[in-house]
Design an enzyme around this catalytic site. Structure first.
Site, short mmCIF file in Angstrom:
data_model
loop_
_atom_site.label_atom_id
_atom_site.label_comp_id
_atom_site.label_asym_id
_atom_site.label_seq_id
_atom_site.Cartn_x
_atom_site.Cartn_y
_atom_site.Cartn_z
N GLU A 14 0.85 -1.19 0.00
CA GLU A 14 0.00 0.00 0.00
C GLU A 14 0.89 1.24 0.00
OE1 GLU A 14 -2.60 -0.09 3.40
OE2 GLU A 14 -3.94 -1.56 2.49
N ARG B 180 -14.27 -9.77 15.85
CA ARG B 180 -14.44 -10.17 17.25
C ARG B 180 -14.91 -8.98 18.08
NH1 ARG B 180 -8.94 -8.77 16.59
NH2 ARG B 180 -8.53 -6.89 17.84
C1 MV4 Z 1 -1.03 1.66 7.43
C2 MV4 Z 1 -0.44 2.85 7.91
C3 MV4 Z 1 -0.18 3.83 6.97
N1 MV4 Z 1 -0.45 3.63 5.67
N2 MV4 Z 1 -1.30 1.52 6.14
C4 MV4 Z 1 -0.71 -0.73 11.53
C5 MV4 Z 1 -1.43 -1.92 12.00
C6 MV4 Z 1 -2.22 -2.44 10.86
N3 MV4 Z 1 -3.59 -2.62 11.29
C7 MV4 Z 1 -2.09 -1.42 9.79
N4 MV4 Z 1 -1.28 -0.36 10.30
C8 MV4 Z 1 -1.00 0.75 9.56
N5 MV4 Z 1 -1.30 0.66 8.25
C9 MV4 Z 1 -1.00 2.49 5.29
N6 MV4 Z 1 -1.24 2.32 4.00
C10 MV4 Z 1 -0.16 2.97 9.25
C11 MV4 Z 1 -0.42 1.92 10.09
C12 MV4 Z 1 -0.07 2.12 11.46
C13 MV4 Z 1 -1.02 2.18 12.45
C14 MV4 Z 1 -2.36 1.99 12.19
C15 MV4 Z 1 -3.28 2.05 13.18
C16 MV4 Z 1 -2.87 2.30 14.49
C17 MV4 Z 1 -1.57 2.46 14.77
C18 MV4 Z 1 -0.62 2.42 13.77
C19 MV4 Z 1 0.71 2.61 14.08
C20 MV4 Z 1 1.63 2.55 13.10
C21 MV4 Z 1 1.26 2.29 11.78
#
Ligand code: MV4
Length: 499
Positions: A202, A294
């Site tokens: 992504e 969940r």
């Molecule tokens: C992302 C992102 C930025 N851009 N995807 C982290 C856990 C997983 N559920 C997906 N995550 C992320 N995906 C894109 N394209 C940043 C994160 C992310 C994040 C997301 C939610 C809560 C905390 C986070 C901490 C670091 C990175």
């Protein structure tokens, strides 16, 4: 439609207690299971029946599918509630429960599978015209595909594991030269963690907020949402503080994101309670991230602002009844905030703090809720998550809720293990947090254990000064000017750092 009269809770600690409580409210009998080291926990004591299912290691106890089903059959329960973690998102378990003629209080195995594979989830919701972050809709099999993606969308990009979720197997790639090794290491980490080396890519969003929607779907294709939870305050993918509503939310945006969340769930023929995670950028553009199939740790903040018992609705749905509310009957009132109290050393890189809880004085009072699955005398072990408790505060406004939470954290005392309580107080006091000006990088950007350590040292110093004055006073060589200056210094420190 089948009336559920007896439930086995295939979990431990606070979430097992949480489910048992609603069962009691509904006159449903409860069966707990526990590992050898968990026999003195509240979830064992509070259930009508409890069965030991093996040694401490999760594989030998809370993950032992067949053993749990055997006990469910022996105890003649109508249904199994999996809580969160352990077997809650295991489609094979959901299928085994179903095949044993027992109701699984959660989604059908097919929906768990569709949403568990992050590539298939992306494809599904994107086909339902819900925004997803620009990305690949198939696994990246060779380096050339990855290079092509980077050139087309620009860096930074994010490699993610198809079998993953929760940040495992993720790699941020800032430039093409890093791609070869990043792809290789992501693939091998994903293989080790999930037995699945498929990676997708992504575009990396730099400073997003993490906002999720609680949804409920029944067996008749109806779905509603219960609003959002702001979950940006996390450290290494472990959430610490959650709140509802999010400070950035407007009724219009909530409506738009809520509809998208319901649509995403229904696109997988989802049933029961679930959560749709979104990333939200500074312009309030939102993108589907993944679905959690969940009940979640942070569900209480939603319960506080909607006055809906989500576990009760889960049971109602599992019985085959239609949803008890339509979307227009869902009203949001006030503001709720949750602090997760962990047995962690907040001054030492949040390392788990293992040991016996020698003393525990919890917090209470108006509009404070505590969900906790351990008592004084219980042990925090290396085998399970070190969460001790969830404190939830409600207020008519965010400010009132924050002040109540501060007061509750002030009351909370534990001895025998270290906790993150002071870190929670620090976050709640931080200007950026109070102003609502934060994203998922809040902790890494601002948290510095030295700050808290230094503050503690200053307080010790202040106490030393006061003690000296006191002793001097006893010796009748008392200086008013020093006293007033230093005492007021001590007071202002105390107010500033420990309020
Ligand atoms: C992302 C992102 C930025 N851009 N995807 C982290 C856990 C997983 N559920 C997906 N995550 C992320 N995906 C894109 N394209 C940043 C994160 C992310 C994040 C997301 C939610 C809560 C905390 C986070 C901490 C670091 C990175």
């Amino acid at each position: 439609m089948k009336k559920i009269k007896k439930i086995l809770i295939a979990n431990r600690g606070e979430i097992a207690v949480r489910v048992i409580r609603t069962c009691k409210d509904l006159g449903i009998r409860t069966v707990s299971v526990y590992s050898e080291i968990d026999q003195n926990l509240p979830h064992v004591r509070l259930a009508d029946e409890a069965y030991c299912i093996g040694r401490a290691t999760p594989a030998e106890s809370y993950l032992n599918k067949q053993k749990i089903i055997d006990i469910a059959l022996k105890a003649q329960v109508d249904a199994i509630h999996p809580g969160y973690g352990f077997l809650s998102e295991n489609s094979e378990f959901s299928k085994m429960v179903q095949d044993a003629g027992i109701i699984f209080i959660g989604p059908p195995p097919e929906a768990i599978e569709k949403m568990g594979d992050k590539i298939s989830a992306r494809r599904l919701v994107s086909a339902a015209s819900i925004p997803v972050v620009p990305g690949t809709d198939a696994p990246v099999m060779d380096l050339n595909q990855a290079i092509e993606f980077g050139r087309k969308y620009g860096y930074p990009i994010l490699l993610k594991a198809a079998g993953g979720g929760g940040g495992k197997g993720m790699r941020i790639v800032k430039m093409e030269s890093e791609l070869t090794s990043a792809l290789r290491s992501a693939q091998s980490e994903a293989q080790t963690a999930f037995g699945d080396n498929r990676i997708y890519i992504e575009k990396y969003l730099e400073n997003p907020r993490h906002i999720e929607f609680q949804i409920l779907c029944d067996s008749y294709g109806n779905g509603i949402h219960l609003g959002e939870r702001e979950c940006s305050i996390q450290r290494r993918h472990q959430k610490i503080i959650e709140e509802s509503p999010s400070v950035i939310m407007t009724p219009e945006l909530r409506d738009k994101m809520g509809r998208a969340a319901v649509k995403a769930a229904l696109s997988a023929n989802y049933r029961n309670a679930g959560t749709i995670e979104f990333l939200v950028d500074k312009q309030s553009n939102f993108y589907f991230l993944e679905m959690n199939t969940r009940l979640q740790v942070e569900h209480p903040v939603t319960e506080m602002v909607t006055q809906i018992d989500i576990v009760k609705e889960q049971i109602n749905i599992a019985e085959g009844n239609p949803l008890s509310y339509s979307q227009s009957q869902i009203n949001f009132r006030g503001h709720a905030i949750e602090c997760r109290i962990y047995a962690e050393d907040y001054e030492n890189n949040f390392l788990p703090s293992i040991g016996k809880i020698k003393k525990l004085k919890s917090a209470a009072g108006a509009f404070i809720r505590e969900d906790r699955g351990v008592d004084e005398g219980n042990e925090i072990s290396v085998y399970y998550d070190p969460m001790i408790s969830k404190l939830i505060a409600w207020g008519e406004t965010r400010d009132i809720a924050l002040k109540r939470m501060q007061r509750a954290l002030e009351e909370y005392k534990l001895a025998g293990i270290k906790t993150n309580i002071n870190a929670c107080k620090w976050i709640l006091n931080h200007k950026k947090f109070v102003e609502g000006d934060f994203d998922t990088h809040f902790i890494e950007n601002y948290y510095n254990p030295e700050i808290i350590k230094n503050k503690r040292d200053e307080i010790i110093e202040a106490i030393a000064i006061i003690s000296t004055i006191y002793l001097n006073n006893q010796k009748a060589s008392y200086d008013h000017t020093i006293k007033n200056k230093d005492v007021s210094k001590w007071k202002s420190k105390k107010l500033e750092y420990f309020r």
